[in-house]
Design a protein around this motif. Structure first.
Motif, PDB file in Angstrom:
ATOM      1  N   UNK A 194       0.849  -1.181   0.000  1.00 18.04           N
ATOM      2  CA  UNK A 194       0.000   0.000   0.000  1.00 18.04           C
ATOM      3  C   UNK A 194       0.890   1.238   0.000  1.00 18.04           C
ATOM      4  N   UNK A 195       0.351   2.312  -0.467  1.00 14.15           N
ATOM      5  CA  UNK A 195       1.100   3.564  -0.451  1.00 14.15           C
ATOM      6  C   UNK A 195       1.382   3.937   1.003  1.00 14.15           C
ATOM      7  N   UNK A 196       2.592   4.452   1.286  1.00 11.60           N
ATOM      8  CA  UNK A 196       2.901   4.825   2.659  1.00 11.60           C
ATOM      9  C   UNK A 196       1.965   5.935   3.133  1.00 11.60           C
ATOM     10  N   UNK A 197       1.615   5.867   4.403  1.00 11.32           N
ATOM     11  CA  UNK A 197       0.715   6.854   4.984  1.00 11.32           C
ATOM     12  C   UNK A 197       1.552   8.042   5.450  1.00 11.32           C
ATOM     13  N   UNK A 198       1.161   9.239   5.034  1.00 15.39           N
ATOM     14  CA  UNK A 198       1.841  10.433   5.497  1.00 15.39           C
ATOM     15  C   UNK A 198       1.336  10.744   6.896  1.00 15.39           C
ATOM     16  N   UNK A 199       2.199  10.690   7.884  1.00 18.14           N
ATOM     17  CA  UNK A 199       1.798  10.897   9.267  1.00 18.14           C
ATOM     18  C   UNK A 199       2.286  12.223   9.827  1.00 18.14           C
ATOM     19  N   UNK A 200       2.878  13.080   9.003  1.00 15.69           N
ATOM     20  CA  UNK A 200       3.336  14.383   9.492  1.00 15.69           C
ATOM     21  C   UNK A 200       2.140  15.264   9.805  1.00 15.69           C
ATOM     22  N   UNK A 201       2.178  15.938  10.941  1.00 15.21           N
ATOM     23  CA  UNK A 201       1.144  16.900  11.301  1.00 15.21           C
ATOM     24  C   UNK A 201       1.760  17.924  12.245  1.00 15.21           C
ATOM     25  N   UNK A 202       1.032  18.964  12.522  1.00 11.13           N
ATOM     26  CA  UNK A 202       1.480  19.984  13.457  1.00 11.13           C
ATOM     27  C   UNK A 202       0.673  19.847  14.742  1.00 11.13           C
ATOM     28  N   UNK A 203       1.363  19.465  15.801  1.00  7.10           N
ATOM     29  CA  UNK A 203       0.739  19.259  17.105  1.00  7.10           C
ATOM     30  C   UNK A 203       0.540  20.613  17.795  1.00  7.10           C
ATOM     31  N   UNK A 204      -0.125  20.626  18.943  1.00  5.40           N
ATOM     32  CA  UNK A 204      -0.301  21.879  19.673  1.00  5.40           C
ATOM     33  C   UNK A 204       1.021  22.614  19.884  1.00  5.40           C
ATOM     34  N   UNK A 205       0.966  23.910  19.979  1.00  4.56           N
ATOM     35  CA  UNK A 205       2.133  24.788  20.140  1.00  4.56           C
ATOM     36  C   UNK A 205       3.053  24.730  18.923  1.00  4.56           C
ATOM     37  N   UNK A 206       2.505  24.447  17.754  1.00  3.05           N
ATOM     38  CA  UNK A 206       3.267  24.395  16.499  1.00  3.05           C
ATOM     39  C   UNK A 206       4.427  23.409  16.546  1.00  3.05           C
ATOM     40  N   UNK A 207       4.276  22.319  17.286  1.00  5.14           N
ATOM     41  CA  UNK A 207       5.311  21.290  17.364  1.00  5.14           C
ATOM     42  C   UNK A 207       5.137  20.278  16.242  1.00  5.14           C
ATOM     43  N   UNK A 208       6.256  19.695  15.818  1.00  3.56           N
ATOM     44  CA  UNK A 208       6.202  18.605  14.848  1.00  3.56           C
ATOM     45  C   UNK A 208       5.447  17.452  15.479  1.00  3.56           C
ATOM     46  N   UNK A 209       4.517  16.863  14.722  1.00  2.56           N
ATOM     47  CA  UNK A 209       3.687  15.813  15.293  1.00  2.56           C
ATOM     48  C   UNK A 209       3.585  14.563  14.439  1.00  2.56           C
TER      49      UNK A 209
END
Length: 160
Positions: free
Chosen positions: A23-38
């Motif tokens: 399957x295509x890899x799932x993009x899990x990058x997001x911006x967590x609270x306080x603009x942190x890498x998530x």
């Protein structure tokens, strides 16, 4: 040929259902609270801070933040966006620990190094050359005028 097409469609459907086909890899990058890498959980809504991944406590409903495939060979098994490599390449920190004012790398490369590219001290911080090694180039303003020298220049006690 219609039967062959039907058999092929059934085989692909079965392969997907059983997870046999890639399957295509799932993009899990997001911006967590306080603009942190998530890290984005499977529900595609919950975004946890990078440092919560592989911390031996599941924060995603299905436990995907603690899976062996992700946590088996830290930091190499983590996606690159979750990791910050210190100037001493044997050391690393989670990406959300970069530029947080604390010296997690031990040499301040996560706070003052060119790869960290941190903004200047925020309004809750005082800029100086600190005495205490846990800080790098800024100390929390709550340490100003507390009767304890934190900056070599004593600016935290007389100017801050």
């Amino acid at each position: 040929s219609a039967v062959a097409l039907l058999v092929l469609a059934a085989a692909v459907g079965l392969g997907l259902a059983l997870g046999l086909l890639p399957r295509a890899p799932v993009n899990r990058f997001c911006t967590a609270p306080s603009n942190q890498t998530g890290f984005l959980c499977d529900d595609r809504v919950t975004c946890i801070p990078a440092s919560w991944v592989c911390d031996r406590a599941s924060h995603c409903r299905n436990g995907e933040d603690e899976q062996e495939q992700l946590c088996g060979d830290l930091p190499h098994s983590l996606p690159g966006y979750l990791v910050f490599l210190c100037s001493n390449r044997r050391s690393w920190v989670y990406a959300d620990q970069r530029c947080n004012g604390m010296n997690e790398c031990g040499d301040c490369s996560d706070e003052t190094g060119s790869l960290a590219s941190c903004p200047p001290c925020g309004w809750e911080w005082w800029s100086c050359i600190p005495v205490h090694y846990e800080y790098c180039s800024c100390i929390p303003r709550r340490l100003c005028r507390d009767g304890i020298q934190h900056c070599l220049s004593w600016s935290d006690e007389y100017v801050c």
